[in-house]
Write a protein that holds these residues in place. Structure first.
Motif, PDB file in Angstrom:
ATOM      1  N   TYR A  22     121.054 136.075 -42.226  1.00 46.75           N
ATOM      2  CA  TYR A  22     120.159 134.914 -42.338  1.00 46.75           C
ATOM      3  C   TYR A  22     119.302 135.000 -43.594  1.00 46.75           C
ATOM      4  O   TYR A  22     119.179 134.017 -44.346  1.00 46.75           O
ATOM      5  N   LEU A  23     118.710 136.167 -43.840  1.00 41.78           N
ATOM      6  CA  LEU A  23     117.824 136.298 -45.001  1.00 41.78           C
ATOM      7  C   LEU A  23     118.616 136.193 -46.298  1.00 41.78           C
ATOM      8  O   LEU A  23     118.170 135.542 -47.263  1.00 41.78           O
ATOM      9  N   ARG A  24     119.795 136.799 -46.339  1.00 44.15           N
ATOM     10  CA  ARG A  24     120.637 136.688 -47.532  1.00 44.15           C
ATOM     11  C   ARG A  24     120.991 135.230 -47.804  1.00 44.15           C
ATOM     12  O   ARG A  24     120.919 134.764 -48.950  1.00 44.15           O
ATOM     13  N   SER A  25     121.342 134.506 -46.762  1.00 44.94           N
ATOM     14  CA  SER A  25     121.744 133.110 -46.927  1.00 44.94           C
ATOM     15  C   SER A  25     120.582 132.251 -47.423  1.00 44.94           C
ATOM     16  O   SER A  25     120.756 131.374 -48.274  1.00 44.94           O
ATOM     17  N   ILE A  26     119.375 132.512 -46.912  1.00 42.56           N
ATOM     18  CA  ILE A  26     118.187 131.786 -47.384  1.00 42.56           C
ATOM     19  C   ILE A  26     117.949 132.069 -48.864  1.00 42.56           C
ATOM     20  O   ILE A  26     117.717 131.149 -49.671  1.00 42.56           O
ATOM     21  N   LEU A  27     118.003 133.343 -49.242  1.00 46.75           N
ATOM     22  CA  LEU A  27     117.755 133.727 -50.636  1.00 46.75           C
ATOM     23  C   LEU A  27     118.826 133.170 -51.571  1.00 46.75           C
ATOM     24  O   LEU A  27     118.521 132.741 -52.688  1.00 46.75           O
ATOM     25  N   GLN A  28     120.075 133.169 -51.112  1.00 43.52           N
ATOM     26  CA  GLN A  28     121.149 132.580 -51.923  1.00 43.52           C
ATOM     27  C   GLN A  28     120.935 131.084 -52.100  1.00 43.52           C
ATOM     28  O   GLN A  28     121.161 130.540 -53.187  1.00 43.52           O
ATOM     29  N   ALA A  29     120.509 130.410 -51.019  1.00 45.74           N
ATOM     30  CA  ALA A  29     120.255 128.967 -51.105  1.00 45.74           C
ATOM     31  C   ALA A  29     119.160 128.677 -52.124  1.00 45.74           C
ATOM     32  O   ALA A  29     119.157 127.620 -52.775  1.00 45.74           O
ATOM     33  N   ALA A  30     118.236 129.636 -52.297  1.00 43.58           N
ATOM     34  CA  ALA A  30     117.154 129.487 -53.283  1.00 43.58           C
ATOM     35  C   ALA A  30     117.588 129.903 -54.683  1.00 43.58           C
ATOM     36  O   ALA A  30     116.792 129.862 -55.627  1.00 43.58           O
ATOM     37  N   GLY A  31     118.840 130.334 -54.829  1.00 37.09           N
ATOM     38  CA  GLY A  31     119.383 130.641 -56.152  1.00 37.09           C
ATOM     39  C   GLY A  31     119.294 132.094 -56.574  1.00 37.09           C
ATOM     40  O   GLY A  31     119.554 132.420 -57.742  1.00 37.09           O
ATOM     41  N   TYR A  32     118.964 132.990 -55.660  1.00 37.03           N
ATOM     42  CA  TYR A  32     118.845 134.407 -56.004  1.00 37.03           C
ATOM     43  C   TYR A  32     120.166 135.144 -55.801  1.00 37.03           C
ATOM     44  O   TYR A  32     120.986 134.766 -54.961  1.00 37.03           O
ATOM     45  N   SER A  33     120.347 136.191 -56.583  1.00 38.52           N
ATOM     46  CA  SER A  33     121.495 137.078 -56.411  1.00 38.52           C
ATOM     47  C   SER A  33     121.064 138.216 -55.499  1.00 38.52           C
ATOM     48  O   SER A  33     120.096 138.924 -55.785  1.00 38.52           O
ATOM     49  N   VAL A  34     121.788 138.382 -54.390  1.00 37.96           N
ATOM     50  CA  VAL A  34     121.328 139.248 -53.305  1.00 37.96           C
ATOM     51  C   VAL A  34     122.351 140.352 -53.017  1.00 37.96           C
ATOM     52  O   VAL A  34     123.494 140.080 -52.655  1.00 37.96           O
TER      53      VAL A  34
END
Length: 439
Positions: free
Chosen positions: A58-70
């Protein structure tokens, strides 16, 4: 020196001979030799008994949606070893695994000659991950899942931006302790001085330990049900819908694909963590990133519907709390189905209690075993069941095919137990073949 991917993975798995050796001395030695890559990793450290992998997703998906490389570090893997170290959900390449082993192997050999002894398999993989994300391929953020416990886990070498403890329940009691407060001491070991903590721990014994540790370490704590709360939860055809209030925002009608009340808790914890990254570390995360990230997040082997017709679900419920959550989820989402359970597990689990919950749910119970050192025998599991329609099978691949061909619209096949077993089932790809034939 290893030359091929196969040799690299064989060398890593060969470290299993050393078993588990809790403690951070070997990790500290390797980090020193590598120039302390762990200090360059911006991390969120995620521990707890259940839900770590889903919370990472969930947290990875949120951060990816915000444009971050995770980056992520998770265990165990489900289909491919490389999954353990991933970027934006994609496992690193075979060649990168080879290169990382070439860096770590000489250190492992040297360490073996010292009084500390050689590093374990998990220590080697952790060192590979930290070198990769700290030196070779630095990410915006890395989500690091605890391997076992926390206090003496090799991942506890990091000093994260945030700590997360999903929950505390009974598991690995031979290592972590027999009581919830003993287990909680190990989980609380990841709480760092001044580092905020997000948690969904609600068991009074465990919470007392977590809260005391957080106060001692001046770690501001955000607790589900107290500091951030879920409301209006309802099961949907796709998964779950809920609203969430945090100290900083209110979210209405959030949706997730993974069914179950426990997944709503995991998602809520991930949202709270995302908010703290936004407020404390200037991550640019908007409400739409949270909604979109939750809606698209998925995690293999967690109530994973691998076929709709016939209905076949895989779930790596590998301890009693996981089994209870699974049973509740089946009853909430498929109340009218006849449930045919295929179960395999490891011997060091509370098998009788786990099987009792499944017995109450199942129309038929089938037990099997798989190729893993601690796997329980099919007959051993069956002997613990009181179900009137129970069986023990050894050729589970063939059994799945035969069972799938007999399922009607009123039936579901639930394959559950050890994540290592679920990994085997997915790797064999047998289910997919049968489903394609039957649809």
């Amino acid at each position: 020196m290893v030359r091929t991917y196969e040799e690299a993975v064989a060398w890593i798995h060969g470290r299993l001979r050393l078993g588990m050796k809790p403690g951070l001395k070997r990790m500290e030695w390797m980090m020193e030799q590598l120039g302390h890559p762990e200090r360059r990793v911006r991390a969120v450290h995620i521990g707890g008994t259940n839900g770590k992998g889903s919370t990472v997703a969930y947290l990875r998906s949120i951060l990816q949606a915000a444009g971050y490389s995770v980056g992520t570090f998770t265990s165990p893997y489900v289909e491919q070893f490389n999954e353990r170290i991933s970027i934006n959900g994609e496992p690193i390449s075979d060649q990168e695994i080879v290169e990382l082993v070439r860096v770590i192997q000489p250190l492992a050999d040297e360490l073996e000659q010292t009084e500390l002894g050689g590093p374990t398999e998990f220590e080697v993989i952790t060192a590979m991950m930290l070198y990769y994300f700290g030196k070779q391929n630095i990410q915006d953020i890395v989500l690091v899942e605890v391997g076992l416990g926390g206090r003496l886990d090799s991942t506890n070498i990091i000093y994260p931006l945030l700590s997360v403890i999903t929950n505390v329940s009974y598991d690995h009691m031979n290592i972590l302790g027999d009581t919830l407060d003993q287990i909680a001491v190990e989980k609380a070991g990841i709480i760092k001085s001044g580092v905020p903590l997000v948690t969904a721990v609600n068991e009074p014994e465990a919470w007392e330990v977590i809260a005391k540790t957080a106060v001692e370490r001046k770690a501001k704590t955000y607790r589900l049900g107290v500091d951030f709360t879920v409301s209006e939860r309802q099961a949907t055809v796709e998964g779950e819908q809920f609203s969430l209030v945090t100290p900083f925002a209110e979210y209405r009608d959030l949706r997730i694909q993974m069914p179950g009340a426990h997944q709503v808790e995991n998602a809520a914890v991930a949202v709270m963590a995302a908010e703290l990254l936004r407020l404390g570390y200037s991550f640019l995360i908007d409400p739409e990133h949270i909604a979109d990230g939750l809606a698209t997040a998925a995690w293999p082997g967690r109530f994973e519907r691998v076929s709709g017709k016939p209905l076949i679900i895989l779930d790596g419920a590998h301890n009693e709390a996981g089994i209870r959550a699974l049973v509740e989820t089946v009853r909430a989402h498929y109340p009218d189905k006849r449930v045919h359970v295929l179960f395999a597990a490891l011997t060091d689990k509370p098998l009788e209690r786990m099987i009792r919950h499944l017995d109450e749910l199942a129309t038929t119970m089938t037990f099997t075993t798989f190729d893993f050192p601690r796997a329980a025998a099919a007959e051993q599991l069956a002997a613990l069941s009181t179900h009137q329609q129970k069986a023990a099978v050894h050729q589970w691949e063939e059994w799945i095919g035969e069972q799938a061909s007999r399922l009607t619209d009123q039936d579901m096949l639930l394959i559950t137990g050890s994540l290592y077993f679920i990994s085997d089932v997915k790797k064999k790809n047998r289910i997919r073949k049968f489903c394609y034939q039957l649809q």
